[in-house]
Design an enzyme around this catalytic site. Structure first.
Site, PDB file in Angstrom:
ATOM      1  N   ASP A   8       0.861  -1.202   0.000  1.00 10.11           N
ATOM      2  CA  ASP A   8       0.000   0.000   0.000  1.00 10.11           C
ATOM      3  C   ASP A   8       0.894   1.247   0.000  1.00 10.11           C
ATOM      4  O   ASP A   8       0.894   2.047   0.932  1.00 10.11           O
ATOM      5  CB  ASP A   8      -0.948   0.005   1.210  1.00 10.11           C
ATOM      6  CG  ASP A   8      -0.212   0.042   2.555  1.00 10.11           C
ATOM      7  OD1 ASP A   8      -0.814   0.543   3.539  1.00 10.11           O
ATOM      8  OD2 ASP A   8       0.958  -0.395   2.622  1.00 10.11           O
ATOM      9  N   HIS A 233       9.772   0.074   8.608  1.00  5.56           N
ATOM     10  CA  HIS A 233       8.713  -0.926   8.819  1.00  5.56           C
ATOM     11  C   HIS A 233       8.703  -1.973   7.694  1.00  5.56           C
ATOM     12  O   HIS A 233       9.029  -3.123   7.900  1.00  5.56           O
ATOM     13  CB  HIS A 233       7.347  -0.245   8.873  1.00  5.56           C
ATOM     14  CG  HIS A 233       7.181   0.727   9.995  1.00  5.56           C
ATOM     15  ND1 HIS A 233       7.371   0.413  11.312  1.00  5.56           N
ATOM     16  CD2 HIS A 233       6.808   2.037   9.988  1.00  5.56           C
ATOM     17  CE1 HIS A 233       7.133   1.464  12.073  1.00  5.56           C
ATOM     18  NE2 HIS A 233       6.785   2.460  11.295  1.00  5.56           N
TER      19      HIS A 233
HETATM   20  O1  RIB Z   1       2.565   0.245  10.871  1.00  5.90           O
HETATM   21  C1  RIB Z   1       3.419   0.371   9.767  1.00  5.90           C
HETATM   22  C2  RIB Z   1       2.774  -0.164   8.532  1.00  5.90           C
HETATM   23  O2  RIB Z   1       1.592   0.576   8.228  1.00  5.90           O
HETATM   24  C3  RIB Z   1       3.665  -0.013   7.289  1.00  5.90           C
HETATM   25  O3  RIB Z   1       3.375  -1.036   6.384  1.00  5.90           O
HETATM   26  C4  RIB Z   1       3.233   1.306   6.731  1.00  5.90           C
HETATM   27  O4  RIB Z   1       3.474   1.391   5.322  1.00  5.90           O
HETATM   28  C5  RIB Z   1       1.747   1.280   6.997  1.00  5.90           C
HETATM   29  O5  RIB Z   1       1.123   0.539   5.957  1.00  5.90           O
HETATM   30 CA    CA Z   2       2.819  -0.469   4.053  1.00  2.65          CA
END
Ligand code: RIB
Ligand code: CA
Length: 297
Positions: A8, A233
């Site tokens: 995303d 992340h």
């Molecule tokens: O909490 C972090 C996640 O949420 C990552 O994948 C960031 O891109 C959002 O989608």
């Molecule tokens: Ca993400």
């Protein structure tokens, strides 16, 4: 490593995608998009524009889910910018591929059983729908690397929940309970692999991916004035797949709260084993330097 990346995009998604595109070992069969950080239209456009920018329009993008299994998606435009990315990438005239993300994941994995690795960088809606539609998928996938959950950290949406799980807790329950071989990397890992806004070393270098990553992170700090660190992340899923020696995992059976104040909270039972390998430790410095090298290509 044949790969499908469900995403995303999203600032940290794009850094993960640059790393995957630069990794010689990764044969990216397609990107599949899901709504989450931004609407499906924005996440799909961002995925197409990134592939154009990186000269990889040979990789198809299949659009997926624009709503969770139950309810509505919450977005994160305040974090990722008004089109879901902190940089305005040049337009592309490459359209999304014909067909749905869910069917592509199923058909591709079943074509070469045991060979396709799936990365899930957003809410797990596409992954859950694929596993629920095709019972054989859980055995056909080589492994599923997921960015999600808090581990022993606090949440980033509520004190209990991390964004990807919070945005579709029913899908997370379905994926964790499917028996598919999952490696789960949560905030407990990504918070140990973060960069400070004055970490100059991340913003030098002139490889195309490196320059774009630097602009994305610099703008991310501009947008979130109070933020002092950018957590890797989504990139930690790429790191974990290519350098499993840098993480420590424990097998668990997971359940996800799907309602009430603690919606999205994951409870892990480590005593009965289970199909989910939860990352519980990371060699932070080595992991960061490995990811920086991948951005450089
Ligand atoms: O909490 C972090 C996640 O949420 C990552 O994948 C960031 O891109 C959002 O989608
Ligand atoms: Ca993400």
């Amino acid at each position: 490593m044949k790969c499908i990346i469900d995403t995303d995009p999203g600032a940290d998604d794009v850094l993960a995608l640059i790393m995957a595109l630069n990794a010689a070992q990764m044969d990216i069969l397609a990107l599949t998009t899901v709504e989450g950080n931004a609407t499906l239209a924005h996440t799909t456009a961002n995925a197409l524009r990134l592939l154009e920018y990186m000269g990889r329009t040979d990789i198809p993008v299949y659009a997926g889910s624009s709503e969770p299994l139950v309810g509505e998606f919450h977005h994160a435009y305040e974090v990722h910018g008004d089109e879901g990315l902190t940089v305005r990438l040049p337009d592309t005239d490459m359209p999304p591929a014909n067909g749905d993300a869910v069917d592509f994941i199923i058909e591709t994995a079943l074509e070469t059983p045991g060979e396709v690795t799936l990365f899930a960088l957003g809410p797990l809606t596409n992954v859950a729908r694929a596993l629920m539609k095709e019972e054989r998928l859980k055995d056909a996938l080589r492994r599923v690397y997921i960015m999600g959950g808090t581990g022993d950290s606090g949440g980033n949406v509520t004190p209990y929940a991390e964004f990807n799980i919070y945005d579709d807790p029913h899908a997370a329950n379905a994926v964790f309970g499917s028996g598919a071989p999952v490696t789960l990397l949560g905030l407990n890992i990504s918070h140990q692999t973060s960069i400070a806004r004055d970490d100059e070393v991340w913003f030098t270098g002139d490889a195309p991916g490196e320059r774009l990553a630097a602009r994305i992170v610099e703008n991310w700090f501009e947008l979130g004035q109070a933020e002092q660190r950018f957590s890797m992340h989504d990139p930690v899923t790429i790191m974990a797949a290519l350098r499993p020696d840098l993480i420590r995992t424990r097998a668990a059976t997971l359940s996800v709260e799907t309602e009430g104040e603690r919606v999205g909270e994951i409870t892990a039972d480590y005593d009965s084993g289970g199909s989910v390998d939860v990352a519980v430790g990371v060699e932070s410095e080595e992991a960061l330097s490995f990811m920086r090298g991948l951005l450089r290509g």
